[in-house]
Structure formats: structure tokens, C-alpha cells
Design a protein around this motif. Structure first.
Motif, PDB file in Angstrom:
ATOM      1  N   LYS A   1      41.008  51.510  34.501  1.00  0.00           N
ATOM      2  CA  LYS A   1      39.581  51.451  34.832  1.00  0.00           C
ATOM      3  C   LYS A   1      38.853  50.420  33.978  1.00  0.00           C
ATOM      4  O   LYS A   1      38.081  49.598  34.487  1.00  0.00           O
ATOM      5  CB  LYS A   1      38.955  52.836  34.631  1.00  0.00           C
ATOM      6  N   ILE A   2      39.092  50.446  32.665  1.00  0.00           N
ATOM      7  CA  ILE A   2      38.383  49.478  31.809  1.00  0.00           C
ATOM      8  C   ILE A   2      38.944  48.075  31.992  1.00  0.00           C
ATOM      9  O   ILE A   2      38.219  47.084  31.822  1.00  0.00           O
ATOM     10  CB  ILE A   2      38.442  49.901  30.326  1.00  0.00           C
ATOM     11  N   ASN A   3      40.229  47.941  32.348  1.00  0.00           N
ATOM     12  CA  ASN A   3      40.792  46.614  32.625  1.00  0.00           C
ATOM     13  C   ASN A   3      40.154  46.010  33.864  1.00  0.00           C
ATOM     14  O   ASN A   3      39.872  44.806  33.906  1.00  0.00           O
ATOM     15  CB  ASN A   3      42.303  46.708  32.810  1.00  0.00           C
ATOM     16  N   ASN A   4      39.935  46.820  34.881  1.00  0.00           N
ATOM     17  CA  ASN A   4      39.261  46.337  36.094  1.00  0.00           C
ATOM     18  C   ASN A   4      37.827  45.930  35.797  1.00  0.00           C
ATOM     19  O   ASN A   4      37.330  44.935  36.325  1.00  0.00           O
ATOM     20  CB  ASN A   4      39.289  47.416  37.177  1.00  0.00           C
ATOM     21  N   THR A   5      37.167  46.704  34.950  1.00  0.00           N
ATOM     22  CA  THR A   5      35.791  46.364  34.559  1.00  0.00           C
ATOM     23  C   THR A   5      35.755  45.025  33.837  1.00  0.00           C
ATOM     24  O   THR A   5      34.883  44.181  34.098  1.00  0.00           O
ATOM     25  CB  THR A   5      35.206  47.459  33.661  1.00  0.00           C
ATOM     26  N   ARG A   6      36.707  44.836  32.918  1.00  0.00           N
ATOM     27  CA  ARG A   6      36.776  43.556  32.195  1.00  0.00           C
ATOM     28  C   ARG A   6      37.045  42.409  33.165  1.00  0.00           C
ATOM     29  O   ARG A   6      36.415  41.338  33.081  1.00  0.00           O
ATOM     30  CB  ARG A   6      37.874  43.600  31.138  1.00  0.00           C
ATOM     31  N   ALA A   7      37.975  42.593  34.113  1.00  0.00           N
ATOM     32  CA  ALA A   7      38.298  41.533  35.070  1.00  0.00           C
ATOM     33  C   ALA A   7      37.087  41.162  35.920  1.00  0.00           C
ATOM     34  O   ALA A   7      36.837  39.980  36.176  1.00  0.00           O
ATOM     35  CB  ALA A   7      39.458  41.985  35.970  1.00  0.00           C
ATOM     36  N   ASP A   8      36.333  42.159  36.349  1.00  0.00           N
ATOM     37  CA  ASP A   8      35.128  41.889  37.158  1.00  0.00           C
ATOM     38  C   ASP A   8      34.107  41.094  36.365  1.00  0.00           C
ATOM     39  O   ASP A   8      33.493  40.152  36.874  1.00  0.00           O
ATOM     40  CB  ASP A   8      34.513  43.203  37.650  1.00  0.00           C
ATOM     41  N   LYS A   9      33.915  41.465  35.095  1.00  0.00           N
ATOM     42  CA  LYS A   9      32.932  40.768  34.263  1.00  0.00           C
ATOM     43  C   LYS A   9      33.382  39.335  33.958  1.00  0.00           C
ATOM     44  O   LYS A   9      32.565  38.409  33.947  1.00  0.00           O
ATOM     45  CB  LYS A   9      32.697  41.547  32.968  1.00  0.00           C
ATOM     46  N   LEU A  10      34.694  39.158  33.688  1.00  0.00           N
ATOM     47  CA  LEU A  10      35.200  37.808  33.419  1.00  0.00           C
ATOM     48  C   LEU A  10      35.095  36.928  34.660  1.00  0.00           C
ATOM     49  O   LEU A  10      34.802  35.734  34.564  1.00  0.00           O
ATOM     50  CB  LEU A  10      36.655  37.875  32.944  1.00  0.00           C
TER      51      LEU A  10
END
Length: 473
Positions: A245-254
Motif C-alpha cells: 500500500k505505501i509502495n503504491n502511494t510512493r509510486a503515485d507521488k513520484l
């Protein structure tokens, strides 16, 4: 001569108009920062460049352009489709497919037969590492990009550490242990109070002890509910799921903060290209020396081309003016189909038997006359030079000298000049359509000893190209 005068008039008018238009100057509030790359540009960085400002340079020439585009050449009635694929190492593979237009459509196969004028080409481009590769961004944009990127990475690291800590030292388990210990104490207190309630007490004392028992029972029930909740959460808790979940959040923000979305103020790089091209030509030959039945024959030939090329592009960061240069050496194994003379043939036949019922039917088609040869080895040296001297690349000039060396034939030299009009999407700062009006001097030194003068040995045409972002990656 009329064609030349018309071309010069349009050229002069275009240049005058471009100089007279008052374009908004680039804002100089932001300084420009120079970013040097020590390795090949990433896919997104390079894709952002070739699909925006670099799209203005695409005019459908045979040069190895690295942008995705579709083109129409009105003079040759020919269309071009060319997608680009960017590899992980920053190198590029480009496919190019060209074919003739028939009845407004472009078909690869017609009645299960290969299109009579189609070519397939594969190009491989790799950046020249010894030449400095630079990209210019606006300072404020780049600083904000770095700040946001740092925050995204920092927030992700903190969230990951919290998840790992929560999994390894499960706070809910620790809390439940404390609550269970507290409940044991509450049970002991309740037992003590119940014993007191079984002894003679005054009314006030009985009311006080009863209230204390009720409060402790209520607290114990609260603790039991919290213990059950923690057990349920621990049962459903999944470390991998939380990390995902937090990896997906990071990918979206990047992705939202990707450097490819920064406005490019300028760039400079060069690359080499290798290409192989396969072309099929099917056509009719006309030989007037033969008897009538044998004058028109059909022929088909597949030619091969091997090309090496060097290209250089520079978008000046101070005034947003672009220069693009490319030179290529091509070895061809082909026929002399392109050297034959194209003629229109009208073939007439009659139907009917009686004198008052006879009709004539005419069939018109193109054929090629001249001495037809196959297995011809040819060497081509081509140069393309583009320069957009006006702000925002509003209009550009294109020079394209070419030379051809064929076995047992005198070298042929051509030289052309064109004016490129990129129609820019102001929101995306990207060319949506390019139009090039060109004038090409052919056979400058009259190597073929034709009767036409130098001014008459020419072709004039318009190319329309649509630099489409196919997003193949």
C-alpha cells in the motif's frame, strides 16, 4: 520559372511575417540550471524531450528521426508510420513503415498481395557518450522537484519503518497483555468488594461498594472489547499488504512529481544510428520497341538498404531556438526503378460486333520507360540541416543536399531547401502538425545529360506530418 517565383514569394512572405509577429518573450524571472547526465538519459527524460520540442523537427524525411510520427507526402502520394521504443539503457529502436496511398487509404496487403509500394525499416539509435549531454530546466521548477522528491522518499521510509516495527513488536499484543493483567486486578478487586457487600453495612456503605463494583465491571468489559478488537486486527494484519500500500502511494507521488513533467528550457545531445530497410516495388514497364502485345510488362523487385548516421540536436536555452543536423551514409542493393521515366498510358479496347453497337473502353495507368536494371549497387551521402531562428521555433528552415554514387554512372547531386511550419499546442508546447514547403534542385550538374535547364530540373512539394505520441513504452 513560375514555380520558382511562387516559391520565393511564399518564402519571403513567411520570413517577413515571422519577424513581424510579436511573440511573448520567455519569462526571465527564473534562472536556468544546467543538469549534466553522466549516463544515458532515462526513458521518461528522453521521451519527454523527443515528444515535445523535438517533434517540431519531424518532417517525414528519410533521416533517422527518433520521434513517433505519422506523415503524408503529397508529392509522392506516400504515407509514413513510425513508432519509437526507448530501451532501459536509454538507446532507442524505431520502426518505420512507408507505403503508397490508393483511393485515400493505405493498405499493406491488397487482394492478399503486398502493397506495390511499401517499405519496412528498423533503426537502432544510441547516444554518443563522449559528447556532453545536457538538459536545461528552470531553477525554481527544478528546486521544487528536488524538494518534493526528497519528501516523498522520506515519508515512505518513515511509513515503512513504522510498519516493520509494528509487525515485529506488535503493540496490540503488548496492549492486550497489559489489559489482561489489569482485568485480573479488577477481578480481585470485585471479589473483595463482593465479600464486603456480604457483611453488615450501612445503606451509604452498601451504595458506595455497589457503585465501585459496577464501575470495575464496566472497565473490565471495556478492556475485554479492546482485547477482542486487537485480536481481530492482528488476525487481519498483513505486513506485505501494508508495504504494498505505501509502495503504491510512493509510486503515485513520484509519477506525479516526475522530472519528465518539468518544462525543458533547453537540451543538447548527439547520437549514432544503424538502420536496415526492405522495400518492395511492383510496377509496369513500357518498352515501345517491342511489338504491341509485349510493350507493357509487370515487374517486381525487393531492394535492401544499410545505413549509418550521425545526428546532433541543440535547443538553445536562452531564446528557445533549435538546430538539428544529421548526416548519413547508405549502401543500397536495388534496381534503377527510381531513375525510370514515369508516363501515363491509355490502353483502348473495343466491345461489340455490329457497326452500330461498338464501344471503346479506355484504361489509364502509369508505366515506367527506360533501360531497366536490377542488382544495382548504390551509395548515398545525405545531409539534413534544420534551423529555427525565431523565438519559440515558430518557423524553421531546412537544407538537404544529397549525392548518389552508382556503379558505371556519373555521380548525381541534388540540393533542396524547405520552410517548416510547426503548428504548436501552446498548452503542451508540442507540435501537433508540421508542414514543409520545399524546393529541390535535382541532378545539379546534369549527370544524365537531359535537355532540361538547371531551373527546370526540380521538384516542388508540400509535406504534412503529424508527430503523434504513440506511447509504446
Amino acid at each position: 520559372m513560375k514555380k520558382l517565383l511562387l516559391f520565393l514569394f511564399i518564402l519571403g512572405y513567411s520570413a517577413t511575417y515571422s519577424q513581424s509577429v510579436k511573440e511573448k518573450p520567455l519569462k526571465n524571472k527564473d534562472s536556468i540550471v544546467l543538469q549534466k547526465t553522466d549516463k544515458a538519459l532515462s526513458n521518461k527524460d528522453f521521451n519527454a524531450i523527443i515528444q515535445t520540442s523535438f517533434s517540431k523537427l519531424i518532417t517525414g524525411q528519410t533521416a533517422n528521426n527518433v520521434g513517433s510520427y505519422a506523415g503524408v507526402d503529397i508529392e509522392k502520394t506516400e504515407v509514413t508510420f513510425s513508432p519509437t521504443f526507448i530501451l532501459e539503457n536509454g538507446n532507442i529502436i524505431t520502426g518505420k513503415m512507408m507505403g503508397g496511398i490508393s483511393d485515400g487509404t493505405y493498405a499493406i496487403f491488397n487482394n492478399s498481395k503486398l502493397n506495390t509500394n511499401i517499405s519496412l525499416e528498423v533503426q537502432y539509435h544510441f547516444l554518443y557518450k563522449k559528447t556532453p549531454r545536457t538538459i536545461y530546466y528552470y531553477q525554481s521548477d527544478y528546486d521544487k522537484y528536488l524538494e518534493d522528491s526528497t519528501k516523498i522518499v522520506k515519508d515512505h521510509s518513515a511509513a515503512k519503518a513504522k510498519i516493520l516495527k509494528s509487525f515485529e513488536n506488535n503493540e496490540r499484543i503488548i496492549e492486550n497483555d497489559k489489559l489482561n493483567t489489569e482485568n485480573k486486578t479488577l477481578d480481585a478487586d470485585i471479589a473483595t468488594l463482593n465479600q464486603k457487600l456480604n457483611t453488615p453495612l450501612t445503606a451509604d456503605e452498601k451504595e458506595l461498594f455497589t457503585a465501585q463494583v459496577d464501575n470495575k465491571i464496566f472497565k473490565k468489559n471495556q478492556n475485554a472489547a479492546k482485547i477482542a478488537e486487537n485480536k481481530l486486527l492482528n488476525k487481519d494484519y498483513n505486513k506485505l499488504k501494508e508495504l504494498l500500500k505505501i509502495n503504491n502511494t510512493r509510486a503515485d507521488k513520484l509519477n506525479e512529481n516526475d522530472i519528465s513533467k518539468l518544462k525543458v528550457a533547453g537540451y543538447q545531445f548527439s547520437w549514432f544510428s544503424l538502420a536496415y530497410k526492405l522495400k518492395n516495388d511492383e510496377f509496369r514497364l513500357l518498352d515501345p520497341k517491342e511489338i504491341y502485345e509485349n510493350q507493357i510488362t509487370k515487374d517486381n523487385y525487393i531492394s535492401h538498404e544499410f545505413k549509418t548516421q550521425y545526428s546532433y540536436v541543440n535547443l538553445n536555452q536562452t531564446n528557445y531556438k533549435t538546430t538539428y543536423f544529421t548526416s548519413s551514409l547508405t549502401m543500397k542493393y536495388k534496381s534503377n526503378f527510381n531513375d525510370l521515366k514515369k508516363v501515363e498510358v491509355t490502353q483502348t479496347s473495343t466491345i461489340g460486333t455490329s457497326s452500330n453497337q461498338i464501344r471503346e473502353i479506355s484504361d489509364k495507368f502509369f508505366a515506367y520507360s527506360g533501360t531497366y536494371k536490377t542488382g544495382v549497387t548504390e551509395l548515398n551521402v545525405d545531409v539534413d540541416f534544420y534551423h529555427f531562428p525565431f523565438s519559440r521555433s515558430a518557423i524553421g528552415f531546412h537544407i538537404f543536399p544529397k549525392s548518389k554514387y552508382t556503379q558505371n554512372i556519373k555521380p548525381v547531386y541534388n540540393a533542396g531547401f524547405g520552410v517548416v511550419f510547426p503548428f504548436i499546442d501552446k498548452k503542451k508546447d508540442k507540435s501537433t502538425i508540421n508542414a514543409e514547403l520545399y524546393y529541390n534542385f535535382t541532378n545539379i550538374f546534369n549527370s544524365n545529360d537531359v535537355d532540361y535547364t538547371l531551373i527546370e530540373r526540380n521538384n516542388i512539394g508540400i509535406r504534412l506530418v503529424f508527430p503523434i505520441n504513440f506511447n509504446p513504452n
